[in-house]
Motif scaffolding. Structure first.
Motif, short mmCIF file in Angstrom:
data_model
loop_
_atom_site.label_atom_id
_atom_site.label_comp_id
_atom_site.label_asym_id
_atom_site.label_seq_id
_atom_site.Cartn_x
_atom_site.Cartn_y
_atom_site.Cartn_z
N GLY A 129 36.06 31.36 36.74
CA GLY A 129 34.74 32.17 35.79
C GLY A 129 35.04 31.94 34.64
N ILE A 130 36.43 33.28 34.26
CA ILE A 130 36.36 33.29 32.66
C ILE A 130 36.68 31.68 32.09
N PHE A 131 36.87 30.31 32.77
CA PHE A 131 36.84 29.50 31.43
C PHE A 131 35.89 28.95 31.46
N HIS A 132 34.89 29.33 32.76
CA HIS A 132 33.52 28.88 32.69
C HIS A 132 32.77 29.95 31.41
N GLU A 133 33.34 30.78 30.84
CA GLU A 133 32.42 31.49 30.35
C GLU A 133 33.36 31.72 29.04
N SER A 134 34.64 31.21 28.95
CA SER A 134 35.71 31.27 27.45
C SER A 134 36.28 30.24 26.96
N GLY A 135 35.86 28.85 28.00
CA GLY A 135 36.36 27.60 27.55
C GLY A 135 38.20 27.52 27.79
N PRO A 136 38.57 26.62 27.80
CA PRO A 136 39.87 25.65 27.79
C PRO A 136 40.65 27.30 27.08
N TYR A 137 40.72 28.02 27.09
CA TYR A 137 41.75 29.40 26.12
C TYR A 137 43.20 29.04 26.84
N ILE A 138 43.26 28.61 27.99
CA ILE A 138 44.55 28.73 29.32
C ILE A 138 45.02 27.37 28.93
N VAL A 139 44.41 26.32 28.19
CA VAL A 139 45.17 25.56 27.94
C VAL A 139 46.53 25.57 26.45
N ILE A 140 46.93 26.03 26.74
CA ILE A 140 47.44 26.28 26.19
C ILE A 140 49.57 25.32 24.31
N THR A 141 49.06 24.24 24.74
CA THR A 141 50.28 23.06 24.74
C THR A 141 49.58 22.02 24.79
N ARG A 142 49.90 20.93 24.12
CA ARG A 142 49.42 19.63 24.64
C ARG A 142 49.54 19.54 26.16
N HIS A 143 48.28 18.87 26.84
CA HIS A 143 49.18 18.06 28.71
C HIS A 143 49.45 20.17 29.23
N ILE A 144 49.37 20.71 28.52
CA ILE A 144 49.71 22.01 29.76
C ILE A 144 48.93 23.08 29.28
N ALA A 145 48.18 23.48 31.53
CA ALA A 145 47.78 24.41 31.16
C ALA A 145 48.41 26.12 31.27
N LEU A 146 48.14 27.33 31.37
CA LEU A 146 48.83 28.65 31.90
C LEU A 146 47.65 29.00 32.55
N PRO A 147 46.78 28.96 33.92
CA PRO A 147 46.70 29.39 34.46
C PRO A 147 46.96 30.84 35.09
N HIS A 148 45.46 31.85 34.45
CA HIS A 148 45.99 33.10 34.59
C HIS A 148 44.78 34.30 34.34
N ALA A 149 44.65 35.35 35.21
CA ALA A 149 43.73 36.29 34.71
C ALA A 149 44.37 37.34 34.11
N PRO A 150 43.69 38.26 33.63
CA PRO A 150 43.42 39.90 32.99
C PRO A 150 44.02 40.25 34.49
N GLU A 151 44.88 41.96 33.77
CA GLU A 151 45.02 42.60 34.59
C GLU A 151 44.06 43.18 35.11
N GLY A 152 43.88 43.67 36.69
CA GLY A 152 43.24 43.86 38.26
C GLY A 152 42.20 43.27 38.67
N SER A 153 42.82 41.36 38.07
CA SER A 153 41.72 39.99 39.03
C SER A 153 42.19 39.94 40.00
N GLY A 154 43.16 40.70 40.08
CA GLY A 154 43.82 40.30 42.13
C GLY A 154 45.43 39.95 41.83
N ALA A 155 46.02 40.23 40.81
CA ALA A 155 47.77 39.74 40.86
C ALA A 155 48.78 40.90 41.24
#
Length: 154
Positions: free
Chosen positions: A47-73
């Motif tokens: 949901g955050i990806f669809h709202e905010s774009g590919p913010y979790i793609v942190i460097t070439r070819h690599i993503a760090l899927p995560h969500a803010p505190e309170g999201s189910g961790a």
């Protein structure tokens, strides 16, 4: 040490994803199955990806899927997913995504040490290049061990 912190149950190889959202869901699934996150955590990331774009793609070819505190961790965890075929996230410079490091960040900030270790490894071109050659969970953990602790092989 990342090699000791990453639970082998959270490592996936040659995952077939239909698109980037599917890759996120598939990479986070072992975290949910093993009690590190709630079943809703992956959908929050998507949901955050669809709202905010590919913010979790942190460097070439690599993503760090995560969500803010309170999201189910529930507990701090870091996994690894190698895709069989890369997917596109929409990131202008870092696509296509080949590898995902799903992160569950518990409220106690214990994930910061994991992120520091991961950032160190991802800053090493040889480590990132050698991710392409890992075929098993054991290969991945061996690669981590080879590079952690300031080693500069490669």
């Amino acid at each position: 040490m990342l090699s000791e912190a990453i639970d082998s149950r959270l490592i996936l190889m040659d995952v077939v994803a239909q698109d980037f959202s599917d890759a996120i869901r598939l990479s986070v699934k072992p975290l949910a199955e093993n009690g590190f996150v709630t079943s809703a955590y992956a959908e929050r990331i998507v949901g955050i990806f669809h709202e905010s774009g590919p913010y979790i793609v942190i460097t070439r070819h690599i993503a760090l899927p995560h969500a803010p505190e309170g999201s189910g961790a529930l507990k701090t965890a870091l996994g690894f997913t190698k895709l069989k075929r890369p997917v596109f996230s929409g990131h202008k410079t870092n696509d296509p995504v080949k590898y995902l490091f799903p992160l569950s960040a518990a409220a106690n900030h214990s994930h910061l040490e994991l992120l520091s270790g991961l950032a160190d490894l991802l800053s090493r071109e040889a480590f990132v290049r050698q991710l392409a050659s890992v075929a098993t969970k054991e290969d991945f953990l061996s690669l981590l061990k080879k590079y952690e602790g300031g080693s500069s092989y490669g």
